[in-house]
Write a protein that holds these residues in place. Structure first.
Motif, PDB file in Angstrom:
ATOM      1  N   TRP A  34       0.751  -1.279   0.096  1.00 17.90           N
ATOM      2  CA  TRP A  34      -0.016  -0.076   0.253  1.00 17.90           C
ATOM      3  C   TRP A  34       0.785   1.212   0.131  1.00 17.90           C
ATOM      4  O   TRP A  34       1.030   1.903   1.069  1.00 17.90           O
ATOM      5  N   GLU A  38      -2.054   4.491  -2.985  1.00 14.69           N
ATOM      6  CA  GLU A  38      -2.866   3.397  -2.120  1.00 14.69           C
ATOM      7  C   GLU A  38      -2.700   3.499  -0.485  1.00 14.69           C
ATOM      8  O   GLU A  38      -3.042   2.700   0.068  1.00 14.69           O
ATOM      9  N   GLY A  66       0.406  -2.706  -7.690  1.00 11.48           N
ATOM     10  CA  GLY A  66      -1.057  -3.116  -7.305  1.00 11.48           C
ATOM     11  C   GLY A  66      -1.219  -4.755  -7.315  1.00 11.48           C
ATOM     12  O   GLY A  66      -0.359  -5.406  -7.981  1.00 11.48           O
ATOM     13  N   SER A  67      -2.052  -5.154  -6.268  1.00  8.32           N
ATOM     14  CA  SER A  67      -2.085  -6.488  -6.071  1.00  8.32           C
ATOM     15  C   SER A  67      -0.996  -7.283  -5.563  1.00  8.32           C
ATOM     16  O   SER A  67      -0.735  -8.309  -5.578  1.00  8.32           O
ATOM     17  N   HIS A  91      -3.261 -12.117   1.524  1.00  9.64           N
ATOM     18  CA  HIS A  91      -4.876 -12.257   1.451  1.00  9.64           C
ATOM     19  C   HIS A  91      -5.158 -13.374   2.115  1.00  9.64           C
ATOM     20  O   HIS A  91      -4.408 -14.550   2.265  1.00  9.64           O
ATOM     21  N   LEU A 301     -12.446 -10.637  -1.260  1.00  8.82           N
ATOM     22  CA  LEU A 301     -11.046 -11.020  -0.739  1.00  8.82           C
ATOM     23  C   LEU A 301     -10.840 -10.257   0.458  1.00  8.82           C
ATOM     24  O   LEU A 301     -11.661  -9.237   0.776  1.00  8.82           O
ATOM     25  N   ASP A 303      -8.013  -8.627   3.024  1.00  4.10           N
ATOM     26  CA  ASP A 303      -6.515  -8.179   3.488  1.00  4.10           C
ATOM     27  C   ASP A 303      -6.395  -8.612   4.706  1.00  4.10           C
ATOM     28  O   ASP A 303      -7.158  -8.357   5.475  1.00  4.10           O
ATOM     29  N   LYS A 337     -10.149   3.327   2.498  1.00  6.74           N
ATOM     30  CA  LYS A 337      -9.704   2.414   1.495  1.00  6.74           C
ATOM     31  C   LYS A 337     -10.667   1.826   0.433  1.00  6.74           C
ATOM     32  O   LYS A 337     -10.274   1.495  -0.403  1.00  6.74           O
ATOM     33  N   HIS A 373      -6.828 -12.233  -6.100  1.00  6.39           N
ATOM     34  CA  HIS A 373      -6.523 -11.741  -4.561  1.00  6.39           C
ATOM     35  C   HIS A 373      -6.518 -12.766  -3.636  1.00  6.39           C
ATOM     36  O   HIS A 373      -7.000 -12.443  -2.722  1.00  6.39           O
TER      37      HIS A 373
HETATM   38  C1  GAL Z   1      -5.274  -6.130  -3.662  1.00  4.86           C
HETATM   39  C2  GAL Z   1      -5.569  -5.729  -2.293  1.00  4.86           C
HETATM   40  C3  GAL Z   1      -5.948  -4.526  -2.318  1.00  4.86           C
HETATM   41  C4  GAL Z   1      -5.405  -3.340  -3.247  1.00  4.86           C
HETATM   42  C5  GAL Z   1      -5.444  -4.021  -4.323  1.00  4.86           C
HETATM   43  C6  GAL Z   1      -4.427  -2.959  -5.397  1.00  4.86           C
HETATM   44  O1  GAL Z   1      -4.841  -7.430  -3.926  1.00  4.86           O
HETATM   45  O2  GAL Z   1      -6.242  -6.667  -1.532  1.00  4.86           O
HETATM   46  O3  GAL Z   1      -6.188  -4.025  -0.885  1.00  4.86           O
HETATM   47  O4  GAL Z   1      -4.256  -3.065  -2.637  1.00  4.86           O
HETATM   48  O5  GAL Z   1      -4.706  -5.264  -4.577  1.00  4.86           O
HETATM   49  O6  GAL Z   1      -3.282  -2.805  -5.041  1.00  4.86           O
END
Ligand code: GAL
Length: 417
Positions: A34, A38, A66-67, A91, A301, A303, A337, A373
């Motif tokens: 993050w 993010e 990301g992800s 995850h 999903l 976190d 978020k 995720h």
């Molecule tokens: C996902 C995560 C989210 C967000 C997203 C984009 O895997 O669970 O919280 O961060 O990626 O980066």
């Protein structure tokens, strides 16, 4: 005599100084992806932690992407190289269980769940995603929804279209949009966002039962029902932007916000980005709907954070986990978020119109787990999903992609966890 007294004073001061230095050295390294755009939700939670534990020096160790595309690889090197962070983002589901629990790298957090009363505060389905081998292995901070289609109501009005409810309608709407000069009606970004689109297409084409059956090994990827996912996916891809591979997920959302594309299918961190970072108003500036053909289904999903074995700052890390599992912590983090709290008792007055509608759906909808995720398949399957995608893109054959997927599913022994 005088000399003796002085030396006692000097020694006492030195001891105090050392004690202060030791205290100042108390640290907590939190590892996640993050970063940048993010970051606000995590930063707000860290600010709360800093206020509660002012003596602890928090290291916000982020690896952008990301992800977790980059972070997960760095994490694996550190965990397996004996240099784990004090707490790490992971995850809920197979990403946690198939990798870190299977490798015996994380502590069982059942005692923490019991002492904090959390077994009654998180839904049973969520706890079961965190559980295996008689333990509970991480603390969930949120619930995100994967299958969301985003749009700008004002632009759709201008183009004279409404949000399509099925994939058939979606393809027709894209034709209309193209005739009105929208070159790429659906925006996507770098490769994981294309995989994210795939899971929404698959959920829509298969429905929640067959989607789940894919991951328990009961439905083969080579079954005609699953092959058909690739047929629809190919048709949908034809309406996406050519510069996708160079765009982050935020940049793909930016294409929507600027009116270059009409739709974006992304998890609801996009709501966080649009409302927290871009200051757009949900329900007015931007709208949402379940991705086509998935009405009544919530692809989830979560976190969560795990506690690696053998860390240096265990007490500080446990206090971090306590905060992020608390009602207060979840209600600090999630409104920024775009996610909703994992807990059942959060204060919904703190959440915006998008999150309130997500919270309703979370209670009323059928629940399915996300592939991209981490919920339904181990990381090893996801690592190879890029290969399956390239097979599809180079051969343009649904059957070839389906066979590649089945071969990988057999290799990772999907469904045996
Ligand atoms: C996902 C995560 C989210 C967000 C997203 C984009 O895997 O669970 O919280 O961060 O990626 O980066």
């Amino acid at each position: 005599m005088k000399f003796k007294r002085w030396s006692v004073v000097v020694l006492a001061c030195a001891a105090l100084f050392c004690a202060a230095a030791v205290q100042a050295q108390e640290k907590l390294e939190i590892f996640s992806w993050w970063a940048g755009d993010e970051g606000p939700a995590l930063e707000a939670l860290i600010a709360k932690y800093a206020a509660l534990y002012p003596k602890v020096q928090v290291i916000n160790a982020t690896v952008t992407g990301g992800s977790g595309v980059n972070a997960k690889a760095v994490l694996a090197t550190r965990m397996l190289g004996g240099d784990p962070p004090d707490a790490f983002q992971v995850h809920a589901g197979q990403e946690l269980i198939g990798q870190w629990v299977a490798a015996n790298r994380v502590e069982d957090l059942t005692p923490l769940f019991k002492s904090e009363g959390w077994t009654a505060k998180f839904p049973a389905g969520l706890i079961s995603l965190l559980s295996a081998k008689g333990g509970i292995w991480s603390v969930p901070v949120n619930i995100h929804r994967s299958n969301v289609m985003w749009y700008l109501p004002a632009k759709l009005k201008e183009w004279g279209v409404t949000p399509p409810k099925t994939w058939t309608e979606f393809l027709k709407t894209c034709e209309v949009l193209m005739s009105k000069g929208v070159e790429a009606p659906l925006s996507v970004g770098e490769s994981w966002t294309v995989q994210h689109l795939w899971e929404s297409v698959a959920l829509g084409v298969l429905g929640p039962d067959n989607w789940t059956a894919l991951w328990t090994g009961k439905l083969k990827f080579t079954d005609p029902k699953a092959v058909a996912v690739w047929d629809t996916f190919g048709k949908v891809l034809a309406y996406t932007n050519a510069d996708a591979s160079g765009l982050s997920w935020q940049q793909a959302t930016d294409r929507l916000v600027s009116g270059d594309s009409a739709f974006n299918i992304m998890g609801d961190w996009a709501a966080g980005y649009m409302s927290t970072t871009l200051r757009l108003i949900p329900g007015e500036d931007f709208g949402w709907a379940p991705s086509p053909s998935t009405s009544g289904v919530f692809m989830m999903l979560s976190d969560s954070f795990g506690l690696p074995k053998g860390i240096k700052n265990r007490t500080a890390a446990l206090n971090w986990l306590k905060l992020l599992g608390s009602k207060e912590g979840q209600d600090i983090f999630n409104p920024l978020k775009g996610s909703i709290a994992g807990r059942v008792d959060s204060d919904m007055s703190k959440y915006n119109a998008y999150s309130q509608s997500a919270a309703k759906d979370w209670k009323a909808n059928r629940i399915a787990g996300s592939l991209v995720h981490g919920a339904v398949a181990p990381q090893r399957f996801l690592n190879d999903f890029g290969t399956i995608m390239s097979v599809y893109q180079t051969t343009n054959s649904s059957k070839a992609a389906a066979s590649a997927a089945q071969a990988i599913a057999d290799q990772v022994r999907l469904g045996l966890y």
